[in-house]
Design an enzyme around this catalytic site. Structure first.
Site, PDB file in Angstrom:
ATOM      1  N   GLU A   1      68.267  25.933  70.887  1.00 30.20           N
ATOM      2  CA  GLU A   1      69.224  24.864  71.146  1.00 30.20           C
ATOM      3  C   GLU A   1      69.816  25.163  72.523  1.00 30.20           C
ATOM      4  O   GLU A   1      70.300  26.275  72.737  1.00 30.20           O
ATOM      5  CB  GLU A   1      70.339  24.977  70.111  1.00 30.20           C
ATOM      6  CG  GLU A   1      70.569  23.772  69.279  1.00 30.20           C
ATOM      7  CD  GLU A   1      71.685  24.042  68.279  1.00 30.20           C
ATOM      8  OE1 GLU A   1      72.746  23.464  68.438  1.00 30.20           O
ATOM      9  OE2 GLU A   1      71.470  24.852  67.351  1.00 30.20           O
TER      10      GLU A   1
ATOM     11  N   ARG B   1      65.551  39.099  61.843  1.00 29.28           N
ATOM     12  CA  ARG B   1      66.027  38.998  63.207  1.00 29.28           C
ATOM     13  C   ARG B   1      66.262  40.381  63.788  1.00 29.28           C
ATOM     14  O   ARG B   1      66.403  41.358  63.052  1.00 29.28           O
ATOM     15  CB  ARG B   1      67.310  38.165  63.271  1.00 29.28           C
ATOM     16  CG  ARG B   1      68.455  38.759  62.463  1.00 29.28           C
ATOM     17  CD  ARG B   1      69.633  37.800  62.334  1.00 29.28           C
ATOM     18  NE  ARG B   1      70.264  37.540  63.598  1.00 29.28           N
ATOM     19  CZ  ARG B   1      70.348  36.316  64.149  1.00 29.28           C
ATOM     20  NH1 ARG B   1      69.834  35.275  63.541  1.00 29.28           N
ATOM     21  NH2 ARG B   1      70.962  36.148  65.288  1.00 29.28           N
TER      22      ARG B   1
ATOM     23  N   LYS C   1      76.052  33.292  70.102  1.00 25.59           N
ATOM     24  CA  LYS C   1      76.361  32.598  71.354  1.00 25.59           C
ATOM     25  C   LYS C   1      77.857  32.320  71.447  1.00 25.59           C
ATOM     26  O   LYS C   1      78.442  32.373  72.520  1.00 25.59           O
ATOM     27  CB  LYS C   1      75.596  31.272  71.424  1.00 25.59           C
ATOM     28  CG  LYS C   1      74.116  31.434  71.725  1.00 25.59           C
ATOM     29  CD  LYS C   1      73.501  30.064  72.046  1.00 25.59           C
ATOM     30  CE  LYS C   1      72.011  30.015  71.759  1.00 25.59           C
ATOM     31  NZ  LYS C   1      71.653  29.025  70.733  1.00 25.59           N
TER      32      LYS C   1
HETATM   33  P1  ATP Z   1      73.277  31.369  67.844  1.00 24.42           P
HETATM   34  O1  ATP Z   1      73.603  31.378  66.388  1.00 24.42           O
HETATM   35  O2  ATP Z   1      73.849  32.515  68.597  1.00 24.42           O
HETATM   36  O3  ATP Z   1      73.532  30.052  68.503  1.00 24.42           O
HETATM   37  P2  ATP Z   1      70.618  30.699  67.274  1.00 24.42           P
HETATM   38  O4  ATP Z   1      69.726  31.550  66.457  1.00 24.42           O
HETATM   39  O5  ATP Z   1      71.195  29.501  66.643  1.00 24.42           O
HETATM   40  O6  ATP Z   1      71.717  31.612  67.925  1.00 24.42           O
HETATM   41  P3  ATP Z   1      68.731  29.199  68.726  1.00 24.42           P
HETATM   42  O7  ATP Z   1      68.859  28.682  70.095  1.00 24.42           O
HETATM   43  O8  ATP Z   1      68.735  28.223  67.630  1.00 24.42           O
HETATM   44  O9  ATP Z   1      69.903  30.235  68.581  1.00 24.42           O
HETATM   45  O10 ATP Z   1      67.515  30.203  68.589  1.00 24.42           O
HETATM   46  C1  ATP Z   1      66.226  29.968  69.076  1.00 24.42           C
HETATM   47  C2  ATP Z   1      65.263  30.851  68.340  1.00 24.42           C
HETATM   48  O11 ATP Z   1      65.572  32.226  68.535  1.00 24.42           O
HETATM   49  C3  ATP Z   1      65.292  30.600  66.856  1.00 24.42           C
HETATM   50  O12 ATP Z   1      63.957  30.451  66.405  1.00 24.42           O
HETATM   51  C4  ATP Z   1      65.943  31.821  66.284  1.00 24.42           C
HETATM   52  O13 ATP Z   1      65.446  32.112  65.004  1.00 24.42           O
HETATM   53  C5  ATP Z   1      65.564  32.907  67.296  1.00 24.42           C
HETATM   54  N1  ATP Z   1      66.541  33.997  67.305  1.00 24.42           N
HETATM   55  C6  ATP Z   1      67.856  33.899  67.537  1.00 24.42           C
HETATM   56  N2  ATP Z   1      68.446  35.103  67.422  1.00 24.42           N
HETATM   57  C7  ATP Z   1      67.480  35.995  67.108  1.00 24.42           C
HETATM   58  C8  ATP Z   1      67.446  37.411  66.848  1.00 24.42           C
HETATM   59  N3  ATP Z   1      68.544  38.153  66.880  1.00 24.42           N
HETATM   60  N4  ATP Z   1      66.258  37.974  66.575  1.00 24.42           N
HETATM   61  C9  ATP Z   1      65.143  37.244  66.558  1.00 24.42           C
HETATM   62  N5  ATP Z   1      65.104  35.923  66.770  1.00 24.42           N
HETATM   63  C10 ATP Z   1      66.248  35.291  67.050  1.00 24.42           C
HETATM   64 MG    MG Z   2      71.328  27.594  66.394  1.00 30.60          MG
END
Ligand code: ATP
Ligand code: MG
Length: 609
Positions: free
Chosen positions: A77, A312, A322
């Site tokens: 996102e 993760r 984030k």
């Molecule tokens: P946040 O909750 O901080 O906004 P998010 O996971 O919602 O993070 P996205 O932009 O939706 O952020 O993530 C893009 C991709 O990265 C998704 O497929 C997510 O599963 C993966 N991802 C995010 N954090 C991790 C992590 N710590 N380890 C592995 N993959 C991750």
């Molecule tokens: Mg997200």
């Protein structure tokens, strides 16, 4: 703890070619590879077609057999900066596609009309390229925006309604919550659940036309209000939001829910392996339910994408949400998103991390189904392992005290300096040599002199001899102090005929070699000594406020004395400052001839002591 308090160790006179061992050097277990290999072996996706761009079944069936053996995607996102956890996901998705003759799509999951900033989009693309990956394949760019699929999503929702698989619900949010049930109790059907297909189609159309207020109704999938999986209790799939979208403007006032949109995005892009983190495991039954019904309805063709969940990456001593990273920036706890202490990829890059080191970390942590914590030291070890054989060495004095060679004139007469040469890298002569000069006054580390030596101390103290690395052996004869008793100058005599690399070098045996720079011929430069941003291993564990765990000493700015050749360092050039650690010329603040250095990582972990 941390760089600032770390003490030097003895440097053996001839440094042994010691091999540091990191965690598992062989690739860690990765169950996703097994799945992909089995799918390829069984030819699960061999007949799949690709229409050249994302689209529905008709579009893809008109295309040729998909030249990509698998398709994966990285779907962030665009609402912040990518961090080290994302790097793991990027390495998995792009890496697996690369390894198995596939393609990885870069997809901005921008179905939320929340404000998204071009700054985030640009930065995301930039760091993915920096990590060494590309969404281009055979001159085709696989850069997609989920918001371009709204028409398909609307059509998909209509198809569900037509097949009696979705309905417009007018319960209030509160009623919906109350009727959802709990883990132990089934939910209750909405009184609107049995509306006719015609009425549902009409209402959904009215929702789209903006004829109903936000929150007055939602479209829900009609599955099973008593399912043990709460995600299957008629999940909402479309809601009304009168919000302007950065891509589609005011064209839409209804927006799909993430759990509905994501499987459709995957199917439109002919993704084969949709890899996500474990929190989506309970959503998988809905993912499959939705795509199967849409395939039955003819919108998509089989074989359908499948979702696989992995644990993760959780690293200690950082936060990766984030929202929390944004708070650190907004409250000015750090100097921006790319502060070298931040776990963002722009921060790590500025800190001196290499793409190779982050890929190494991803490889070493593998892919597993069990959540766990990886110690922060793994990140640092990956960087050391990458830089050890690659980067040139240099001498640097961080905490200086002056040395006067009192017999200079007796040894060198009128010469004001004596040339020294050192290999750029101890094991790689092809990397060339460094040149600098010994002069009558030098800087050495304050730590390398003790007026009263503790037991076992082998460096400079009155009467003792030590080698100036790449130069002569000197003998300490005393020191000068200020009125407060602080040592201001160490006095020493140079021992003639002991220069490194000359036949006499071994004529005097010494037990240590110390690093130094000439006081009159050195580079004075700003050096930032960074330490971990948090003092607790799990700063955002539920019971505490992560702000309270901030390390008050995570940044120290000093002026150091460096080998003169470092004046030529370009932004992003990395070095090992001998006996200290790895440093990088800051990519933002360095100017021609006047680099500023960031501590990337110490030579040894000072946190485990
Ligand atoms: P946040 O909750 O901080 O906004 P998010 O996971 O919602 O993070 P996205 O932009 O939706 O952020 O993530 C893009 C991709 O990265 C998704 O497929 C997510 O599963 C993966 N991802 C995010 N954090 C991790 C992590 N710590 N380890 C592995 N993959 C991750
Ligand atoms: Mg997200």
């Amino acid at each position: 703890m941390g760089y600032v308090d770390s003490k030097f160790r003895e440097e053996p006179v001839s440094a042994p070619n010691e091999k540091k061992t990191g965690p598992a050097v062989v690739p860690a277990a990765n169950f996703l590879r097994n799945i992909i290999e089995r799918d390829l072996e069984e030819g699960v996706y061999a007949q799949r077609r690709w229409g050249g761009t994302p689209g529905d079944a008709a579009h893809h069936l008109a295309g040729a057999t998909d030249p990509a053996r698998i398709r994966t995607r990285f779907p962030p996102e665009p609402n912040g900066y990518l961090h080290v956890g994302h790097a793991k996901s990027i390495c998995l998705n792009f890496g697996l596609a690369q390894d198995y003759g596939g393609v990885c799509h870069m997809r901005f999951d921008d179905t939320n009309p929340e404000k998204e900033e071009q700054e985030y989009v640009d930065s995301m693309l930039d760091v993915i390229r920096w990590l060494g990956f590309s969404w281009e394949n055979n001159a085709t760019s696989h850069l997609y925006h989920a918001s371009n699929y709204f028409d398909y999503m609307f059509r998909a929702a209509q198809l569900l309604i037509e097949r009696g698989l979705a309905y417009v619900d007018q319960q209030s949010a509160e009623q919906m919550r109350d009727n959802r049930g709990t883990l132990t109790e089934p939910g209750k059907d909405s009184i609107w659940r049995e509306r006719s297909v015609e009425e549902n189609l009409r209402l959904f159309q009215e929702m789209r036309e903006g004829r109903h207020a936000e929150g007055s109704m939602v479209l829900r999938a009609k599955i099973d209000m008593s399912s043990p999986n709460i995600n299957l209790r008629d999940p909402a799939i479309y809601r009304i939001r009168f919000a302007e979208h950065h891509n589609t403007g005011n064209l839409w006032c209804i927006y799909p829910m993430y759990t509905f949109a994501h499987p459709i995005e995957d199917a439109l892009e002919q993704i084969t392996h949709s890899i996500c983190t474990l929190e989506f495991e309970a959503q998988r039954p809905f993912y499959d339910w939705l795509l199967n019904h849409l395939a039955d309805a003819g919108l998509f063709s089989r074989p359908l994408p499948r979702q696989y969940e992995f644990a993760r990456l959780n690293l200690t001593y950082i936060v990766t949400s984030k929202r929390k990273l944004k708070q650190l920036v907004d409250e000015k706890r750090v100097d921006g998103w790319d502060d070298p202490r931040m776990p963002t990829l722009v921060g790590l890059r500025r800190r001196g991390y290499t793409p190779e080191s982050l890929r190494l970390l991803a490889e070493r942590t593998g892919a597993s189904k069990a959540n766990s914590w990886i110690d922060y030291s793994w990140l640092e070890i990956a960087l050391r392992d990458d830089l050890e054989e690659k980067v040139p060495r240099a001498m640097a004095v961080i905490d200086p005290v002056k040395v006067k060679l009192i017999n200079w004139a007796a040894v060198f007469g009128n010469e004001s300096r004596d040339a020294s040469v050192a290999p750029a890298h101890p094991h790689h002569p092809q990397m060339g040599s460094r040149h600098f000069h010994l002069t009558p006054e030098l800087w050495i580390e304050r730590d390398d002199f003790q007026e009263v030596p503790p037991k076992g101390y082998r460096r400079l103290y009155p009467g003792n001899m030590a080698r100036l690395k790449y130069s002569y052996v000197i003998q300490c004869i005393g020191c000068e102090k200020d009125v407060d008793g602080n040592v201001t100058t160490v006095l020493a005599e140079l021992i003639p005929d002991t220069k490194s690399g000359t036949p006499g070098a071994d004529s005097v045996k010494v037990k240590s070699a110390i690093t130094w720079v000439s006081a009159s011929d050195c580079l004075r430069a700003q050096v930032r000594l960074y330490d971990r941003l948090f003092v607790d291993a799990q700063p955002d564990s539920r019971t505490r406020n992560f702000i309270d765990s901030l390390n008050p000493n995570s940044k120290r700015v000093i002026n150091a004395y460096l080998e003169p050749g470092l004046a030529n360092a370009k932004p992003d050039d990395r070095f090992q400052f001998e006996r200290h650690g790895y440093f990088v010329a800051d990519r933002k603040d360095s100017v021609e001839g006047a680099p500023v250095f960031n501590l990337a990582v110490e030579l040894k972990d000072s946190w485990t002591k």
